[in-house]
Design a protein around this motif. Structure first.
Motif, PDB file in Angstrom:
ATOM      1  N   VAL A  12       0.839  -1.200   0.000  1.00  0.00           N
ATOM      2  CA  VAL A  12       0.000   0.000   0.000  1.00  0.00           C
ATOM      3  C   VAL A  12       0.875   1.251   0.000  1.00  0.00           C
ATOM      4  O   VAL A  12       0.654   2.187  -0.780  1.00  0.00           O
ATOM      5  CB  VAL A  12      -0.973   0.003   1.207  1.00  0.00           C
ATOM      6  CG1 VAL A  12      -1.657   1.350   1.361  1.00  0.00           C
ATOM      7  CG2 VAL A  12      -1.995  -1.114   1.057  1.00  0.00           C
ATOM      8  N   LEU A  13       1.879   1.281   0.869  1.00  0.00           N
ATOM      9  CA  LEU A  13       2.771   2.444   0.922  1.00  0.00           C
ATOM     10  C   LEU A  13       3.526   2.637  -0.391  1.00  0.00           C
ATOM     11  O   LEU A  13       3.677   3.771  -0.874  1.00  0.00           O
ATOM     12  CB  LEU A  13       3.761   2.321   2.087  1.00  0.00           C
ATOM     13  CG  LEU A  13       3.150   2.436   3.478  1.00  0.00           C
ATOM     14  CD1 LEU A  13       4.219   2.141   4.540  1.00  0.00           C
ATOM     15  CD2 LEU A  13       2.530   3.804   3.705  1.00  0.00           C
ATOM     16  N   THR A  14       3.963   1.535  -0.995  1.00  0.00           N
ATOM     17  CA  THR A  14       4.653   1.620  -2.282  1.00  0.00           C
ATOM     18  C   THR A  14       3.716   2.160  -3.351  1.00  0.00           C
ATOM     19  O   THR A  14       4.106   3.012  -4.161  1.00  0.00           O
ATOM     20  CB  THR A  14       5.213   0.243  -2.693  1.00  0.00           C
ATOM     21  OG1 THR A  14       6.149  -0.187  -1.692  1.00  0.00           O
ATOM     22  CG2 THR A  14       5.899   0.296  -4.046  1.00  0.00           C
ATOM     23  N   GLU A  15       2.473   1.709  -3.349  1.00  0.00           N
ATOM     24  CA  GLU A  15       1.481   2.214  -4.300  1.00  0.00           C
ATOM     25  C   GLU A  15       1.250   3.704  -4.088  1.00  0.00           C
ATOM     26  O   GLU A  15       1.178   4.472  -5.044  1.00  0.00           O
ATOM     27  CB  GLU A  15       0.167   1.436  -4.144  1.00  0.00           C
ATOM     28  CG  GLU A  15      -0.944   1.902  -5.050  1.00  0.00           C
ATOM     29  CD  GLU A  15      -0.673   1.640  -6.522  1.00  0.00           C
ATOM     30  OE1 GLU A  15      -1.220   2.402  -7.345  1.00  0.00           O
ATOM     31  OE2 GLU A  15       0.068   0.697  -6.852  1.00  0.00           O
ATOM     32  N   MET A  16       1.130   4.108  -2.835  1.00  0.00           N
ATOM     33  CA  MET A  16       0.889   5.521  -2.534  1.00  0.00           C
ATOM     34  C   MET A  16       2.078   6.394  -2.944  1.00  0.00           C
ATOM     35  O   MET A  16       1.893   7.484  -3.469  1.00  0.00           O
ATOM     36  CB  MET A  16       0.581   5.699  -1.050  1.00  0.00           C
ATOM     37  CG  MET A  16      -0.752   5.112  -0.638  1.00  0.00           C
ATOM     38  SD  MET A  16      -1.048   5.279   1.121  1.00  0.00           S
ATOM     39  CE  MET A  16      -1.499   7.018   1.183  1.00  0.00           C
ATOM     40  N   SER A  27      11.621   3.361  -6.855  1.00  0.00           N
ATOM     41  CA  SER A  27      12.688   2.701  -7.610  1.00  0.00           C
ATOM     42  C   SER A  27      13.797   3.647  -8.061  1.00  0.00           C
ATOM     43  O   SER A  27      14.770   3.187  -8.658  1.00  0.00           O
ATOM     44  CB  SER A  27      12.099   2.011  -8.847  1.00  0.00           C
ATOM     45  OG  SER A  27      11.176   1.031  -8.435  1.00  0.00           O
ATOM     46  N   THR A  28      13.683   4.938  -7.795  1.00  0.00           N
ATOM     47  CA  THR A  28      14.712   5.865  -8.263  1.00  0.00           C
ATOM     48  C   THR A  28      16.036   5.612  -7.542  1.00  0.00           C
ATOM     49  O   THR A  28      16.053   5.190  -6.387  1.00  0.00           O
ATOM     50  CB  THR A  28      14.319   7.338  -8.011  1.00  0.00           C
ATOM     51  OG1 THR A  28      14.237   7.569  -6.605  1.00  0.00           O
ATOM     52  CG2 THR A  28      13.022   7.698  -8.702  1.00  0.00           C
ATOM     53  N   PRO A  29      17.159   5.874  -8.214  1.00  0.00           N
ATOM     54  CA  PRO A  29      18.452   5.725  -7.547  1.00  0.00           C
ATOM     55  C   PRO A  29      18.565   6.591  -6.301  1.00  0.00           C
ATOM     56  O   PRO A  29      19.160   6.194  -5.303  1.00  0.00           O
ATOM     57  CB  PRO A  29      19.463   6.174  -8.612  1.00  0.00           C
ATOM     58  CG  PRO A  29      18.753   5.977  -9.917  1.00  0.00           C
ATOM     59  CD  PRO A  29      17.292   6.216  -9.622  1.00  0.00           C
ATOM     60  N   HIS A  30      17.946   7.765  -6.342  1.00  0.00           N
ATOM     61  CA  HIS A  30      17.955   8.669  -5.176  1.00  0.00           C
ATOM     62  C   HIS A  30      17.342   7.983  -3.964  1.00  0.00           C
ATOM     63  O   HIS A  30      17.902   7.977  -2.891  1.00  0.00           O
ATOM     64  CB  HIS A  30      17.194   9.953  -5.515  1.00  0.00           C
ATOM     65  CG  HIS A  30      16.922  10.826  -4.347  1.00  0.00           C
ATOM     66  ND1 HIS A  30      17.891  11.555  -3.714  1.00  0.00           N
ATOM     67  CD2 HIS A  30      15.779  11.052  -3.649  1.00  0.00           C
ATOM     68  CE1 HIS A  30      17.364  12.210  -2.701  1.00  0.00           C
ATOM     69  NE2 HIS A  30      16.090  11.927  -2.641  1.00  0.00           N
ATOM     70  N   PHE A  31      16.181   7.370  -4.158  1.00  0.00           N
ATOM     71  CA  PHE A  31      15.513   6.683  -3.058  1.00  0.00           C
ATOM     72  C   PHE A  31      16.264   5.430  -2.649  1.00  0.00           C
ATOM     73  O   PHE A  31      16.451   5.158  -1.474  1.00  0.00           O
ATOM     74  CB  PHE A  31      14.067   6.336  -3.447  1.00  0.00           C
ATOM     75  CG  PHE A  31      13.333   5.616  -2.352  1.00  0.00           C
ATOM     76  CD1 PHE A  31      12.820   6.315  -1.278  1.00  0.00           C
ATOM     77  CD2 PHE A  31      13.191   4.249  -2.384  1.00  0.00           C
ATOM     78  CE1 PHE A  31      12.156   5.654  -0.262  1.00  0.00           C
ATOM     79  CE2 PHE A  31      12.529   3.580  -1.371  1.00  0.00           C
ATOM     80  CZ  PHE A  31      12.009   4.282  -0.304  1.00  0.00           C
ATOM     81  N   ARG A  32      16.717   4.669  -3.620  1.00  0.00           N
ATOM     82  CA  ARG A  32      17.441   3.435  -3.340  1.00  0.00           C
ATOM     83  C   ARG A  32      18.672   3.717  -2.473  1.00  0.00           C
ATOM     84  O   ARG A  32      19.021   2.912  -1.610  1.00  0.00           O
ATOM     85  CB  ARG A  32      17.868   2.731  -4.623  1.00  0.00           C
ATOM     86  CG  ARG A  32      16.723   2.114  -5.372  1.00  0.00           C
ATOM     87  CD  ARG A  32      16.424   0.759  -4.779  1.00  0.00           C
ATOM     88  NE  ARG A  32      15.289   0.179  -5.465  1.00  0.00           N
ATOM     89  CZ  ARG A  32      14.343  -0.495  -4.853  1.00  0.00           C
ATOM     90  NH1 ARG A  32      14.379  -0.685  -3.576  1.00  0.00           N
ATOM     91  NH2 ARG A  32      13.339  -0.985  -5.515  1.00  0.00           N
ATOM     92  N   ALA A  33      19.327   4.841  -2.695  1.00  0.00           N
ATOM     93  CA  ALA A  33      20.517   5.193  -1.915  1.00  0.00           C
ATOM     94  C   ALA A  33      20.187   5.414  -0.448  1.00  0.00           C
ATOM     95  O   ALA A  33      21.054   5.287   0.409  1.00  0.00           O
ATOM     96  CB  ALA A  33      21.174   6.446  -2.486  1.00  0.00           C
TER      97      ALA A  33
END
Length: 154
Positions: free
Chosen positions: A134-138, A145-151
């Motif tokens: 749910v949180l991923t959908e929101m 999936s962005t590199p910024h977030f992944r970091a």
């Protein structure tokens, strides 16, 4: 409240975030890191991948170089980060975590993992897995999936 008499989901998300941050700050303060600033966690996570420049840090945090410099100056004063000469560019300085910064990040990671374990023990694996979905959908899969977030992930 919504028409159904249930709390608005936006308010619940806000309250959940506030409670999570409160508990995280309480945990890290008990570990000796009671001087954490609002942006410290993002900087600690970003620098965990290795040394970087103020310019790159600002890009990753999506703030100005001046804003990143102010945060780093404060974190350096508190002993979480340090600046070192860049061996590939005599004009540049690299930011890196100090031992205190590494330890503070480890304390936050322990909290995050323990928090999820408590949720799983109380609500079950399926509920927590659905909550993540749910949180991923929101947030949006593309955003997550962005590199910024992944970091920033542990």
């Amino acid at each position: 409240m919504t028409r159904s008499g249930k709390p608005d989901i936006g308010i619940l998300l806000l309250l959940a975030d506030q409670e999570f941050v409160r508990a995280l700050r309480e945990h890290t303060a008990a570990q000796g890191y009671d001087d954490q600033g609002r942006s410290d966690g993002f900087v600690l996570r970003t620098l965990h991948d290795g040394p970087t420049t103020i310019s790159r840090l600002a890009e990753r945090l999506e703030i100005t170089k001046q804003g990143a410099s102010q945060i780093v100056d404060d974190m350096e004063r508190r002993g979480y980060v340090e600046r070192r000469p860049d061996p590939s560019d005599a004009r540049a300085r690299l930011l890196q975590l100090t031992d205190r910064g590494q330890a503070a990040l480890s304390a936050a990671r322990r909290f995050h993992h323990a928090y999820e374990r408590r949720l799983r023990a109380r609500l079950g694996d399926e509920a927590v897995d659905i909550f993540r979905e749910v949180l991923t959908e929101m947030a949006g899969e593309a955003q997550v999936s962005t590199p910024h977030f992944r970091a920033l992930m542990f």
